[in-house]
Design a protein around this motif. Structure first.
Motif, mmCIF file in Angstrom:
data_model
loop_
_atom_site.group_PDB
_atom_site.id
_atom_site.type_symbol
_atom_site.label_atom_id
_atom_site.label_comp_id
_atom_site.label_asym_id
_atom_site.label_seq_id
_atom_site.Cartn_x
_atom_site.Cartn_y
_atom_site.Cartn_z
ATOM 1 N N ALA A 187 -11.323 8.482 3.915
ATOM 2 C CA ALA A 187 -11.359 8.280 5.363
ATOM 3 C C ALA A 187 -10.840 6.892 5.735
ATOM 4 C CB ALA A 187 -12.780 8.480 5.895
ATOM 5 N N ALA A 188 -11.203 5.883 4.944
ATOM 6 C CA ALA A 188 -10.716 4.522 5.195
ATOM 7 C C ALA A 188 -9.213 4.439 4.986
ATOM 8 C CB ALA A 188 -11.444 3.532 4.292
ATOM 9 N N ASN A 189 -8.705 5.142 3.975
ATOM 10 C CA ASN A 189 -7.259 5.172 3.737
ATOM 11 C C ASN A 189 -6.533 5.792 4.919
ATOM 12 O OD1 ASN A 189 -7.700 4.041 1.227
ATOM 13 N ND2 ASN A 189 -7.395 5.947 0.097
ATOM 14 N N GLU A 190 -7.071 6.888 5.434
ATOM 15 C CA GLU A 190 -6.432 7.565 6.557
ATOM 16 C C GLU A 190 -6.453 6.697 7.811
ATOM 17 O OE1 GLU A 190 -7.519 12.061 4.920
ATOM 18 O OE2 GLU A 190 -8.584 11.236 6.659
ATOM 19 N N ALA A 191 -7.538 5.957 8.001
ATOM 20 C CA ALA A 191 -7.614 5.045 9.144
ATOM 21 C C ALA A 191 -6.597 3.911 8.993
ATOM 22 C CB ALA A 191 -9.033 4.485 9.274
ATOM 23 N N ALA A 192 -6.458 3.394 7.771
ATOM 24 C CA ALA A 192 -5.494 2.315 7.527
ATOM 25 C C ALA A 192 -4.061 2.819 7.685
ATOM 26 C CB ALA A 192 -5.704 1.741 6.130
ATOM 27 N N VAL A 197 -2.364 2.292 -4.611
ATOM 28 C CA VAL A 197 -2.328 3.717 -4.300
ATOM 29 C C VAL A 197 -3.528 4.084 -3.428
ATOM 30 C CG1 VAL A 197 -2.393 6.045 -5.263
ATOM 31 C CG2 VAL A 197 -1.073 4.253 -6.404
ATOM 32 N N ARG A 198 -3.244 4.689 -2.269
ATOM 33 C CA ARG A 198 -4.296 5.045 -1.312
ATOM 34 C C ARG A 198 -4.144 6.524 -0.925
ATOM 35 N NH1 ARG A 198 -5.383 0.176 2.876
ATOM 36 N NH2 ARG A 198 -7.349 1.328 2.919
ATOM 37 N N PRO A 199 -4.747 7.410 -1.705
ATOM 38 C CA PRO A 199 -4.611 8.847 -1.441
ATOM 39 C C PRO A 199 -5.204 9.243 -0.092
ATOM 40 C CG PRO A 199 -5.418 8.450 -3.677
ATOM 41 C CD PRO A 199 -5.506 7.148 -2.943
ATOM 42 N N VAL A 200 -4.539 10.177 0.566
ATOM 43 C CA VAL A 200 -5.014 10.721 1.837
ATOM 44 C C VAL A 200 -4.908 12.236 1.779
ATOM 45 C CG1 VAL A 200 -4.348 8.678 3.166
ATOM 46 C CG2 VAL A 200 -2.731 10.577 2.917
ATOM 47 N N TYR A 201 -5.661 12.894 2.663
ATOM 48 C CA TYR A 201 -5.548 14.337 2.762
ATOM 49 C C TYR A 201 -4.266 14.706 3.516
ATOM 50 C CZ TYR A 201 -10.312 15.084 1.080
ATOM 51 O OH TYR A 201 -11.445 15.134 0.294
ATOM 52 N N PRO A 202 -3.696 15.854 3.205
ATOM 53 C CA PRO A 202 -2.516 16.310 3.941
ATOM 54 C C PRO A 202 -2.831 16.490 5.418
ATOM 55 C CG PRO A 202 -2.872 17.629 1.970
ATOM 56 C CD PRO A 202 -4.091 16.796 2.152
ATOM 57 N N ASP A 227 0.840 -1.199 0.000
ATOM 58 C CA ASP A 227 0.000 0.000 0.000
ATOM 59 C C ASP A 227 0.872 1.244 0.000
ATOM 60 O OD1 ASP A 227 -2.303 -1.510 0.058
ATOM 61 O OD2 ASP A 227 -2.640 -1.282 2.215
ATOM 62 N N LEU A 228 0.415 2.258 -0.717
ATOM 63 C CA LEU A 228 1.100 3.537 -0.756
ATOM 64 C C LEU A 228 0.141 4.632 -0.310
ATOM 65 C CD1 LEU A 228 3.420 5.469 -1.588
ATOM 66 C CD2 LEU A 228 2.420 5.477 -3.900
ATOM 67 N N PHE A 229 0.400 5.206 0.845
ATOM 68 C CA PHE A 229 -0.388 6.331 1.345
ATOM 69 C C PHE A 229 0.322 7.598 0.876
ATOM 70 C CE2 PHE A 229 -1.134 2.708 4.083
ATOM 71 C CZ PHE A 229 -2.515 2.654 4.093
#
Length: 217
Positions: free
Chosen positions: A170-175, A36-41, A6-8
């Protein structure tokens, strides 16, 4: 068996931009797949973030990222406009964030279309590659096309169901948090986090321990 990690990744992170070409090469040369798992800054996720950071950090970040880009031979300039709307004097970051929310949702849509890695490479190359007013004209449209995607189609998908894309983010950020780190770029393989653009060699070393093979070998 193809290995996966996984890539955050964030559209406002210069280090995310700088690491992406190496991850493209990794997937090109080896039997491995990047999720690819985009997250907010973190500045969007954490209220008052820039009011708390050491004032020496931003100037160092600018020097360090410019140095790395020069070493890697990548075009580089701080984005104009900044993907985050903020008051640089006070550190205030408003809730309304038109650039970063669109970009991050687009990243999710591209990942779901199976083009995540190529999309973030092309988009970040425009944002951090010295293109002024990257948000205007056909800059993003052309970048999406180079990744094999249609920008208008992605925008339409997001407009149809924005809650879905916010849920994935949100799921990406939790992971990401569950993996043991808050920063980007963060690569996670077999529950082991590798934080930073300078950890690709460590990631490859661990992948090799799990049988990573060159393509065609």
């Amino acid at each position: 068996m193809t290995l996966e990690y996984d890539l955050f990744w964030s559209f406002r992170s210069p280090y995310s931009y700088l690491v992406t070409p190496r991850l493209i090469e990794l997937e090109r040369d080896y039997d491995v797949h990047c999720n690819v798992r985009p997250v907010y800054p973190i500045a969007v996720r954490l209220d008052g973030f820039f009011k708390q950071v050491n004032p020496m950090w931003p100037p160092y970040l600018l020097k360090d990222t410019a140095r790395i880009a020069e070493m890697l031979g990548l075009p580089y300039a701080w984005p104009f406009p900044d993907p985050i709307v903020m008051n640089f004097k006070t550190g205030d970051v408003p809730k309304e964030q038109p650039y970063i929310r669109r970009l991050t949702r687009l990243g999710v849509a591209a990942a779901e279309a199976g083009k995540g890695l190529s999309f973030i490479r092309e988009m970040s190359g425009v944002i951090f590659g010295g293109v002024r007013n990257w948000n205007e004209g056909d800059h993003l449209k052309d970048a999406a096309a180079r990744a094999g995607l249609d920008l208008a189609e992605l925008d339409a998908l997001i407009e149809k169901d924005p809650d879905h894309y916010e849920g994935v983010i949100a799921a990406n950020e939790a992971a990401q948090k569950q993996a043991g780190h808050w920063g980007v770029p963060l690569m996670v393989f077999a529950d082991e986090p590798f934080f930073g653009q300078d950890r690709v060699d460590h990631l490859v070393w661990r992948l090799e321990k799990h049988g990573l093979k060159r393509r065609g070998a």
